[in-house]
Write a protein that holds these residues in place. Structure first.
Motif, short mmCIF file in Angstrom:
data_model
loop_
_atom_site.label_atom_id
_atom_site.label_comp_id
_atom_site.label_asym_id
_atom_site.label_seq_id
_atom_site.Cartn_x
_atom_site.Cartn_y
_atom_site.Cartn_z
N LYS A 1 0.83 -1.20 0.00
CA LYS A 1 0.00 0.00 0.00
C LYS A 1 0.87 1.26 0.00
CE LYS A 1 -3.80 2.24 2.50
NZ LYS A 1 -4.80 2.09 3.60
N LEU A 2 1.90 1.24 0.83
CA LEU A 2 2.79 2.40 0.89
C LEU A 2 3.58 2.54 -0.41
CD1 LEU A 2 4.14 2.23 4.56
CD2 LEU A 2 2.17 3.47 3.66
N GLY A 3 4.05 1.43 -0.96
CA GLY A 3 4.79 1.49 -2.22
C GLY A 3 3.95 2.06 -3.34
N ALA A 4 2.66 1.71 -3.36
CA ALA A 4 1.78 2.22 -4.40
C ALA A 4 1.53 3.72 -4.25
CB ALA A 4 0.45 1.47 -4.36
N ALA A 5 1.72 4.25 -3.03
CA ALA A 5 1.47 5.68 -2.78
C ALA A 5 2.67 6.55 -3.14
CB ALA A 5 1.12 5.89 -1.31
N ILE A 6 3.79 5.94 -3.45
CA ILE A 6 4.99 6.71 -3.79
C ILE A 6 4.80 7.42 -5.13
CG2 ILE A 6 7.41 6.49 -4.48
CD1 ILE A 6 7.71 4.34 -2.34
N ALA A 7 5.07 8.70 -5.14
CA ALA A 7 4.90 9.53 -6.34
C ALA A 7 6.26 9.77 -6.99
CB ALA A 7 4.21 10.84 -5.97
N ALA A 8 6.60 8.96 -7.96
CA ALA A 8 7.92 9.03 -8.58
C ALA A 8 8.19 10.37 -9.24
CB ALA A 8 8.07 7.91 -9.61
N GLU A 9 7.13 11.03 -9.73
CA GLU A 9 7.31 12.30 -10.45
C GLU A 9 7.87 13.40 -9.53
OE1 GLU A 9 3.06 12.15 -8.92
OE2 GLU A 9 4.47 10.78 -9.93
N ARG A 10 7.75 13.22 -8.23
CA ARG A 10 8.26 14.24 -7.31
C ARG A 10 9.79 14.25 -7.25
NH1 ARG A 10 3.65 13.12 -2.65
NH2 ARG A 10 1.92 13.92 -3.90
N ASP A 11 10.43 13.24 -7.79
CA ASP A 11 11.89 13.28 -7.93
C ASP A 11 12.33 14.50 -8.73
OD1 ASP A 11 12.30 11.01 -6.47
OD2 ASP A 11 12.75 9.71 -8.17
N PHE A 12 11.47 14.93 -9.67
CA PHE A 12 11.83 16.04 -10.55
C PHE A 12 11.70 17.41 -9.86
CE2 PHE A 12 11.48 14.35 -15.18
CZ PHE A 12 12.42 13.38 -14.87
N LYS A 13 11.25 17.43 -8.61
CA LYS A 13 11.17 18.70 -7.89
C LYS A 13 12.54 19.16 -7.39
CE LYS A 13 7.71 19.43 -5.07
NZ LYS A 13 6.95 20.45 -5.80
N PHE A 14 13.50 18.24 -7.36
CA PHE A 14 14.80 18.56 -6.79
C PHE A 14 15.67 19.37 -7.74
CE2 PHE A 14 13.75 14.79 -4.26
CZ PHE A 14 14.11 15.22 -2.99
N GLY A 15 16.41 20.29 -7.15
CA GLY A 15 17.55 20.88 -7.82
C GLY A 15 18.79 20.08 -7.47
N TYR A 16 19.90 20.43 -8.08
CA TYR A 16 21.13 19.65 -7.91
C TYR A 16 21.64 19.69 -6.47
CZ TYR A 16 26.08 18.44 -8.34
OH TYR A 16 27.32 17.88 -8.16
N LEU A 17 21.69 20.87 -5.86
CA LEU A 17 22.20 20.99 -4.49
C LEU A 17 21.39 20.13 -3.53
CD1 LEU A 17 23.79 22.20 -2.14
CD2 LEU A 17 22.39 24.26 -2.32
N GLY A 18 20.07 20.18 -3.63
CA GLY A 18 19.24 19.42 -2.72
C GLY A 18 19.44 17.93 -2.87
N LEU A 19 19.49 17.45 -4.10
CA LEU A 19 19.63 16.02 -4.33
C LEU A 19 21.01 15.52 -3.91
CD1 LEU A 19 17.82 13.78 -5.41
CD2 LEU A 19 18.87 14.12 -7.65
#
Length: 935
Positions: A265-283
């Motif tokens: 259930k938790l795995g299905a709730a993961i929003a992969a598109e939010r990876d794109f919210k990061f800038g380089y410094l944050g990641l």
């Protein structure tokens, strides 16, 4: 250039004791693609030839020039090491760019010119020679295969997707390929793409996200052991998540209870598109310091990391899956971010999630060393410490047990300093502590000198912070230019436990007793002269900070339960401490920028979303108290009894940019007022609703909350205690009477709810302006434990693009003027005002905005003050204004004294062509070297 044989500096690496053998494993990529070992002596030889070229026939270098060559060579090598601290490959052109920059920075303009002309001549010669481009090969699993440029272009194109026409996959690939050598591993090819995109950020800020996405590719290859496209990650996250939990539990990293969640259930709730919210410094920051690893191999990816943190905070919830998803959503959407200790340790076997600890040190040897031991235990798992040292007797005081004389506070602070250095929190960040002393303590004058670089080093603390704990009576004596008396606490023990009018009465009585000879050990000084010395040392060493005892205590909702004896490491926490209670605070911050919405054609704070985020955030912070690992029993008892938390904000400056409001304006002051009223109102309301659900904190009865006195009401209490002198606007916009009634009916879950921490690192992670800080510069290089990062004000660039003003010349001008727009004529005045940097804003505006916030806050705020041209009068006026406006604390004093501004630019967009006028403002002393703390 002359063909004279040059003898390069030998032995140690120029300018240091570091030998070439001690350097990271660097390879130089030659123009034909061949890789050779990096040799610093070749840099020294090239520079020596450049100097000889302008020496009109000289065949030997003078000793002065040889020394200059040594220093410049070290500067070039250091720049390369900063760029590639773990080793790697660097193109010969990049090294030559650094040589050119070093010569320009040193003022050797004729030499630099000769060097540039020589480079251009050699470039022309090479262009006239026919040569074949060698076929490069890459190594994958020990197999060599031709480099597939099309594949690299496909990877770069995916990273550039939806970022606009300004970013070019072709440019990224062409620049990366230049730095490759035959037989390079595919992972090194990935890193070359990352470095290529990174070097383009100052030219076009969108490359910040390109760099981050290329870094994601590298992370996924490490964690998942396969190459996964961005588009396939939603499915892959869900598949990998249960395996990750099993892996982490078996490795002894994760709490076994995490395996009891419904992982599918938790795995299905993961929003992969939010990876794109990061800038380089944050990641990069998350990768280097936050992601869990097994033998240096990361097992977490960004969304896995956020879900792990959320699960750890929901572990005791009845509907734990639903709560975990709720917590995950506010974290991964960047609406709210927990503090660094919570991010480090939530869901792990050592869930030390609290940020700040405040202690009072007893006046006996057992108590002193117990306090030092507790410092070490608390710092071990990422806690920042504030120590109240006021009870410890002064130098020369009698010790009954030995009939000797005390050495005072200072020698023990040296031990505290060295303990903080020794405990480095598992290598993640430095241990850190701040010592507080009340202004009447007889050791206060030596306390002022602790951070000086001169004098007896045994009585200096170069690695810890210090802060004044100043009663109102002292400030009144400063205003009146009256005398001030210093005492040993062994003679006046109750002063430590009094504040306001009670303190003033007792203090004056002790002065009379000293006059009558009843107290032998005391000293009379001019209050104004002591104040001037306090400000002088604050300017010279950055310490001790200025904090106000009476404002902290009179406005504390917990007056009935004890005394606030100090603040914390970052001066935003104001909680009671005693010999039996260590105060604890758990922090997290709302991203104000994420809560802006368009309303009637204008941007404004989204009240409904802000309420929802704060409601969830307060629940997360309250949960920390129950799941937290307590290294010290007295901290656990105190935290469970009072349950304080510290909800803060970040992105304030970004909001002002979006709203088109200059920081130095009444509109900014009004926005600070209204935004903080909304945040505090919903925080107190959320705590009351939690009390209705879970019960009020155990010491609620008798508190100001219980009496119907809310934080904005306490301004009147402070004004009454001072006989006026609290000049703050008292207006409000929300229904505080209804909230007052609710709190009296249902209580509060938390004794304290709001504190504005520095948020230095978590703001980096989500890519917003830190805390309530003004912009440091509009274009600069930030250095921290993860390396160097070009930081560009994206909103400014968008505005300049709209006016057709953004180009390489503009970028060069902004760099030349140290990130300031003030002296660039073609930029409109309204943009100069909107994007004024910290040192261009009169510090009184920072105080005025802080005073409006403090009206609503039940704790305090980390308030840095910036002085472009400090003077004794300016410092006096500003800190006196802070006291008059009812501020509780202040933090670092920043100045532009002794700057070393960089005025040269590089044509190739090289990373290190941007230098700051001073080191990036330090936020605290944990996260970055000599820098950040609770966040």
């Amino acid at each position: 250039m002359h063909d004279t044989v040059i003898t390069a500096p030998s032995g140690a690496l120029p300018g240091s004791s570091q030998t070439s053998a001690a350097l990271p494993a660097l390879q130089v990529i030659r123009r034909n693609g061949a890789a050779v070992a990096f040799n610093p002596e070749k840099i020294a030889i090239a520079m020596s030839k450049a100097f000889l070229a302008v020496e009109h026939g000289q065949t030997a270098l003078s000793s002065r020039v040889r020394e200059q060559v040594t220093v410049l060579t070290q500067a070039v090598v250091s720049a390369l090491i900063r760029r590639l601290p773990a080793g790697g490959s660097v193109h010969i052109e990049d090294i030559q760019d650094q040589v050119e920059l070093a010569l320009m920075r040193s003022g050797a303009h004729d030499v630099a010119k000769a060097y540039v002309l020589y480079r251009e001549k050699r470039t022309a010669e090479r262009a006239g020679q026919a040569h074949d481009t060698p076929q490069l090969h890459i190594t994958i699993d020990d197999n060599r295969q031709p480099l597939d440029i099309a594949r690299l272009t496909e990877m770069a194109a995916e990273a550039c997707l939806d970022l606009g026409a300004e970013v070019s996959p072709k440019t990224v690939v062409e620049q990366a390929v230049r730095d490759l050598y035959d037989g390079i591993s595919f992972n090194e090819v990935r890193r070359a793409l990352i470095l290529s995109a990174r070097s383009l950020i100052e030219r076009e800020p969108a490359y910040n996200y390109v760099t981050a996405r290329l870094l994601l590719d590298l992370m996924r290859a490490e964690v998942l052991a396969e190459n996964i496209s961005h588009g396939a990650m939603h499915t892959r996250y869900a598949e990998y998540f249960p395996h990750y939990i099993k892996l982490g539990v078996e490795a002894g990293l994760l709490d076994q209870r995490l395996a009891q969640f419904d992982l599918h259930k938790l795995g299905a709730a993961i929003a992969a598109e939010r990876d794109f919210k990061f800038g380089y410094l944050g990641l990069q920051t998350l990768y280097d310091r936050y992601f869990l690893h097994i033998e240096e191999q990361r097992i977490e990816l960004p969304q896995i990391f956020f879900m792990r943190v959320a699960m750890g905070l929901a572990i005791n919830e009845i509907d734990r899956e639903e709560r975990a998803i709720e917590f995950y959503n506010v974290l991964s959407s960047f609406d709210f971010m927990s503090s660094t200790p919570t991010l480090f340790n939530s869901g792990t076997v050592h869930a030390q999630l609290s940020s700040c600890y405040l202690t009072t040190v007893s006046d006996d040897l057992d108590g002193i060393y117990q306090a030092i031991k507790e410092n070490a235990l608390l710092q071990k798992y990422a806690g920042g410490i504030g120590n109240d040292w006021t009870p410890v007797r002064a130098l020369g005081s009698r010790i009954k047990g030995t009939n000797g004389k005390s050495q005072g506070v200072i020698p023990f602070l040296k031990v505290v300093n060295d303990t903080a250095v020794a405990v480095n929190q598992g290598g993640k960040r430095k241990g850190a502590v701040c010592g507080y002393l009340e202004t009447w303590h007889l050791d206060i004058e030596e306390f002022l000198d602790l951070r000086k670089n001169t004098g007896d080093d045994r009585r200096r603390t170069h690695d810890m912070n210090t802060a004044h704990w100043i009663p109102d009576l002292f400030m009144q004596r400063v205003i009146d230019n009256a005398e001030w008396t210093l005492f040993s606490p062994s003679d006046v023990p109750d002063l430590h436990e009094k504040f306001g009018k009670a303190f003033a009465a007792a203090y004056c009585q002790y002065e009379r007793r000293a006059d009558f000879g009843e107290i032998k050990q005391f000293k009379r000084v001019s209050a104004l002269q002591l104040w001037r010395k306090m400000l002088t040392m604050l300017f010279e060493t950055g310490h001790p900070w200025i904090t106000f005892k009476d404002a902290c205590n009179i406005r504390s909702p917990q007056q009935h339960a004890g005394i606030v004896h100090s603040s914390n490491l970052c001066t935003e926490i104001t909680l009671n401490t005693s010999a039996t209670e260590i105060a604890v605070c758990n922090l997290g911050s709302v991203n104000l920028t994420a809560h802006l919405m368009e309303e009637n054609g204008k941007l404004a704070l989204d009240q409904a979303k802000l309420k929802a985020t704060i409601t969830t955030a307060m629940r997360m912070l309250d949960n920390v108290i129950d799941v937290n690992f307590y290294a010290v029993g007295s901290a656990r008892n105190s935290n469970l009894r009072h349950r304080p938390v510290g909800l803060g904000i970040m992105g304030f400056q970004d909001c002002l940019h979006a709203l088109r409001i200059p920081y130095a304006s009444m509109d900014a002051v009004e926005f600070a007022d209204s935004a903080m009223e909304t945040v505090c109102y919903h925080a107190y309301s959320a705590s009351s609703r939690l009390a209705e659900e879970r019960g009020a904190y155990s010491s609620f009865k008798g508190s100001l909350w219980d009496q119907g006195v809310l934080p904005p009401d306490t301004l009147n209490l402070l004004s009454e205690a001072r006989g006026g002198q609290v000049e703050v606007d008292r207006s409000s916009t929300l229904d505080w009477d209804a909230l007052r009634t609710r709190i009296q009916q249902h209580g509060m879950r938390n004794s304290n709810c709001v504190a504005i921490a520095p948020t230095a690192t978590i703001a980096n992670i989500i890519g917003v302006s830190a805390s309530i800080e003004p912009d440091y510069q509009n274009l600069y290089v930030k250095s921290n434990l993860s390396g160097e990062f070009t930081v560009v004000n994206e909103t400014l660039v968008d505005d300049l693009k709209a006016l057709d003003l953004w180009d390489e010349v503009m970028a060069a001008d902004i760099k030349y003027y140290d990130g300031s727009l003030a002296r660039i004529d073609r930029i409109p005045a309204e943009l100069k005002a909107l994007y004024a940097t910290a040192f261009e804003i009169d510090p009184s505006w920072l105080v005025e905005a802080a005073a409006r916030r403090q009206k609503w806050i039940d704790q305090a705020q980390s308030l840095n003050l910036y002085f472009a041209v400090p003077s004794g009068k300016k410092l006096h006026d500003t800190y006196l204004l802070a006291w008059q406006r009812g501020l509780k604390t202040s933090y670092y004093l920043r100045s532009l004294a002794a700057t070393s501004a960089e005025k040269s630019t590089g044509a190739g967009g090289e990373l290190n062509s941007v230098l700051s006028a001073m080191p990036e403002p330090k936020q605290c002393l944990i996260d970055d070297p000599g820098c950040e703390a609770c966040q």
